[in-house]
Design a protein around this motif. Sequence first.
Motif, short mmCIF file in Angstrom:
data_model
loop_
_atom_site.label_atom_id
_atom_site.label_comp_id
_atom_site.label_asym_id
_atom_site.label_seq_id
_atom_site.Cartn_x
_atom_site.Cartn_y
_atom_site.Cartn_z
N MET A 1 46.42 -57.13 29.68
CA MET A 1 45.59 -57.73 28.69
C MET A 1 46.61 -57.79 27.39
O MET A 1 46.99 -56.64 26.92
N SER A 2 46.76 -58.81 26.74
CA SER A 2 47.67 -59.01 25.64
C SER A 2 46.89 -58.68 24.32
O SER A 2 45.67 -58.84 24.22
N GLU A 3 47.57 -58.10 23.31
CA GLU A 3 46.98 -57.89 22.28
C GLU A 3 46.86 -59.09 21.19
O GLU A 3 47.65 -59.79 21.19
N THR A 4 45.97 -59.19 20.46
CA THR A 4 45.72 -60.23 19.40
C THR A 4 46.79 -60.11 18.44
O THR A 4 46.88 -59.05 17.86
N PRO A 5 47.65 -61.29 18.13
CA PRO A 5 48.61 -61.04 17.04
C PRO A 5 47.89 -60.87 15.72
O PRO A 5 46.83 -61.46 15.47
N LYS A 6 48.63 -59.96 14.91
CA LYS A 6 48.16 -59.95 13.61
C LYS A 6 49.24 -60.37 12.60
O LYS A 6 50.49 -60.12 12.98
N LYS A 7 48.97 -60.85 11.20
CA LYS A 7 50.05 -61.05 10.30
C LYS A 7 49.59 -60.48 9.11
O LYS A 7 48.70 -60.90 8.48
#
Length: 133
Positions: A1-7
């Motif tokens: 499961m991939s992690e949601t990117p954050k900026k």
Amino acid sequence: MSETPKKPWNELVQWSQEHGLLAKRLYVVTSTPANGLSPVLDNLEPHVAYQTELEVAGVMFAAGPLASPDLQEWLGEGLFVYRAASMEEATAFAENDPMHSSGARRFSVREWMLNEGSFSVQLFYSGGRPKIV
């Protein structure tokens, strides 16, 4: 499961500056009725007077009412954009608005970065404002 990117916000500000965007940090206030339209109407004149003071002082970038989703009425909501040095200063401006200090409306403040768009001014040296036909 991939992690949601954050900026991180500050990284986006820096990216905007590095890419020649305006990167002007402003503060958007959304203002909604707390107890229906009557208290909003009761505070409309002092609210507009306060907003005008902020405009003259150079704080108010833009402000105005929001139409209902069906464009049929005004539900008492508004949106303001302040020039402020910080989130705390913008929040203080909003708290001092008679609409909010009276409890007629509640508000939220968010930092907004103005990057794209344009602005132009037309100045008439004589004859005043042209007639609109």
